[in-house]
Design an enzyme around this catalytic site. Sequence first.
Site, PDB file in Angstrom:
ATOM      1  CE1 TYR B 231      -1.997   2.897   3.385  1.00 52.24           C
ATOM      2  CE2 TYR B 231      -3.013   3.142   1.237  1.00 52.24           C
ATOM      3  CZ  TYR B 231      -2.812   3.598   2.519  1.00 52.24           C
ATOM      4  OH  TYR B 231      -3.415   4.756   2.947  1.00 52.24           O
ATOM      5  CG  ASP B 316      -2.511  -2.704   8.069  1.00 52.18           C
ATOM      6  OD1 ASP B 316      -3.679  -2.980   8.467  1.00 52.18           O
ATOM      7  OD2 ASP B 316      -2.258  -1.682   7.415  1.00 52.18           O
ATOM      8  CB  ILE B 318      -6.734  -2.573   7.735  1.00 55.23           C
ATOM      9  CG1 ILE B 318      -7.802  -1.494   7.799  1.00 55.23           C
ATOM     10  CG2 ILE B 318      -6.243  -2.778   6.321  1.00 55.23           C
ATOM     11  CD1 ILE B 318      -7.326  -0.139   7.277  1.00 55.23           C
ATOM     12  CE  LYS B 355      -9.062   0.732   3.500  1.00 54.38           C
ATOM     13  NZ  LYS B 355      -9.262   1.686   2.413  1.00 54.38           N
TER      14      LYS B 355
END
Lengths: 429, 564
Positions: B231, B316, B318, B355
């Site tokens: 990302y 992460d 998410i 998300k």
Amino acid sequence: MLSRKASCNSHGQDSYYFLGWEEYKKNPYDEVKNSSGIIQMGLAENQLSLDLVESWLERNPEATEFTNGGTTFRDIALFQDYHGLPAFKNALAGFMSRIRENKVSFDPDKLVLTAGTTSANEILMFCLAEPGDAFLVPTPYYPGFDRDLKWRTGVEIIPIHRSSSNGFKITESAMEEAFDHAQNQLNRTVKGLLITNPSNPLGTTMTRHELSQIIHFANAKNVHVISDEIYSGTVFDSPSFVSIVDLALQHENSHNGDDLSSRIHMVYSLSKDLGLPGFRAGAIYSNNEAVVSAATKMSSFGLVSSQTQHLLSSMLSDEKFVQKYLSENRTRIKTRKQMLVSGLKDLGIECLNSNAGLFCWVNMRKFLKSNTFEAEMELWRRLIYEVGWNVSPGSSFHCVEPGWFRMCFANMDERTLAVAMRRIGQKEI
Amino acid sequence: MHRVFFPDFPWKTLQNNLHNGPRPGPYFKRITQLPLSLLSTTISCSFPANSSFVFVHLSCYFISYQVKNPTSLFSLKTMSYVSSNRKPLLSRKATNDGHAENCPYFDGWKAYDKDPFHPTQNPSGVIQMGLAEHQLCFDLVQEWLVSNPEASICTKEGVDKFRDIALFQDYHGLPAFRNAVAKFMGRVRGDKVEFDPDRIVMSGGATGAHEMITFCLADPGDAFLVPTPYYAGFDRDLCWRTEARLLPVVCHSSNNFKVTRKALEEAYAKAVEANISVKGLLLTNPSNPLGTILDRDTLREAMSFINEKNIHLICDEIYAATVFRQPDFISIAEIIEEDQEYNRNLVHIIYSLSKDMGFPGFRVGIVYSYNDAVVECGRKMSSFGLVSSQTQYLIASMLSDDQFIGKFLLESAGRLATRHNDFTDGLRQVGIKCLNGNAGLFLWMDLRGLLMESTVEAETALWRVIINDVKLNVSPGSSFHCSEPGWFRVCIANMNEETTKVALARIREFVLRNGNKPNRKEKCWQSDLRLRLSFRRIDDVLRSPCIMSPHSPIPQSPLVRTRT
């Protein structure tokens, strides 16, 4: 294993300012359940006018609802644009202007929304200074600045000392002394001054003359001025509030071609004026486009919840409500402050003459065993444990004179304040 | 003339200006005759003592342009970098490109902004497929809100809580909020693990969480290893204000971009050789942009690797609840429990509701650390980005509703699966493959077959065609630091079914029209390329060809159009 920042104590939480809170939490006053507990007088909160906000909410359910015709939940939940909700910024700009009796108007495009002034001040440090640079801050000042300005940014605070000899006003010589100390003795580049106006903990507003001196000084040294105006809506008495933005405009008009306005920035939040610290609604206001641009990007690390922006934009756009709130709020603050001041006066205790803020700057010097900070700490311990007041000692605000204490009056109901007053009457200090 | 080197001058802005702005003539006195189109990415600027002009040095090509009237050339809105007497007015951080937003790939967003798709008002507009948002389940949330008005402190049912909530600014967070989030995180992981509410630290979204954990773990100059592709926002979140760095762990399509022990060791060794102190490894699981989950072996290898090197592991997670198909998601929280020998003090999880729930606007970011000192420090740092108490209260209500959450998670997975299948089926029909994924809000599309040559330039050229001709704003793999040109991330959960059909139709039509182009060995200088990116020179200078920050303006949001 952790970073230097994680292992040091620049977060400033070892200060007495916060230790008093710890003591309060262990033994908090409650009218019914713990009437001999410690009364919290160390929290600068505005609890006096929340009923006005509550009744506005009750009268305006549709303003915050999510409807299919207007703003939907989906729109709000998805909105993460760091430029902020235009409706909110417009309303906030208008509100800020109202506080200043429309003497200044604010351009919403120069506003950057941040998670409270805690974040706003830190962002400005990141934007204006390198690690190791210095900002001059007049004492006494809010202890949180030690964390907000210094911790993760590596910026240093150099104090500009103020004393009671002239009512804690800033002087040119004090500014020069601080600047000289920073640059020549400590070898640090001074990038600016940060003032709080109205002042925490003094509760006073700066005069036009003081502000002019500051601006003149900043201009001569080619440095920034940040004005933290978080208490601007708490000014309840004359002299009326003069904002740095107002003065900057005037200065600009009379000194053409100067880039002074690109070095003046203001910080604000709704935590004190509206009594909404939980909502984390802060802002930076700057004429400097580069600062606005950089700060906007940095605000990504702490945006204001879109849900909260939506609520506040409705509320603050209601001009009638805003007008009534600001006026009623000021009246209540004034009344409450007078209650504390006269209560203390009856006991022979004087406060600095103030016209703003949610606290009084109280002169307890005559109770010190010696004119030292050790004696101040001893007095503070007695106030907490014997009298049952959590007040904040002047040393935690970096005051140069021992014996001053900040006492908050707006974070409790009237009865509790009355109890607090009665207590001190009963004790021998 | 005294030459002063400004390494942090916003050369990318200058570069964009030089391309988008005036041609040589009034602004440039060309010193050599090489064309402007050969501008390299390594530009430095120098301000001579009298500052009446600027030298733009194109060090790779030994070209200099003398820029006359620099203030007029640089008179962008963002220019107030120096005061009248040349003392820097702003910090390096405020003026460098650490925010990672100045990059050529802005074009995709620009194209969308200028010509946004609308099914009736603008059916030929650009479809936004560069935004990883979950828009498929708002109807469920809306329904819940209507049935639970007391979850809002503004309604008559909830206003009696207003005062307490409005005053609540304790950085520990509302206990109900922490409890609800801990429970939700457990639910999302199939209740295979439990989370301790006292380890939950709030932050300003995952953006704030990543920056905060970096401030806690790393000093300026320290590095984190991160598998590619990753990302693009990490470049800003982990490096900008913290001054930490990211070092890539290169992954390849040959083994489906698996994160191998070998790749980890190679990246680590490279860092050691370069005298860079590695502080940790950052994994995103499920992966953005791949849309895949890490298997148990990979997670175990990662744990063993960080334990051996005594470095931190930031996971992460998410996209944890966007896993819509087998195999089941495995959280690092599970792996930790497998072996008592693991040093738990090294493990930290980053999470957010942006998300999984589709609430990016609410800025609910979480740092969950197994390290007490990190929790304590993080908590103090969270002051810089607390979650609004109003939002904490709403989330606490919603996430504690077990029945609702159960229904939501099931329905969300189902809808994501359907959307995923619709796209992958449609693409397969025209011979376009995607990486086999079972999570995320996007596809990792393989368009290598359509490249003229296997270079970033060719990928960029194809990307421009996709934006301008096919009218889809997708994200090129290079913006995720992918080592192989030709991959594109295509977001699929931020649109309704109609738009899905239109997007698929356009892709089909484009592929059928152009077919697969064979790889050409010989290079060709394509005159329509506005940037000649010398890929071999990119290394750390062009660290972040990037996609627009998700927090950058989305002008088509009705809320932005609103002006009161």
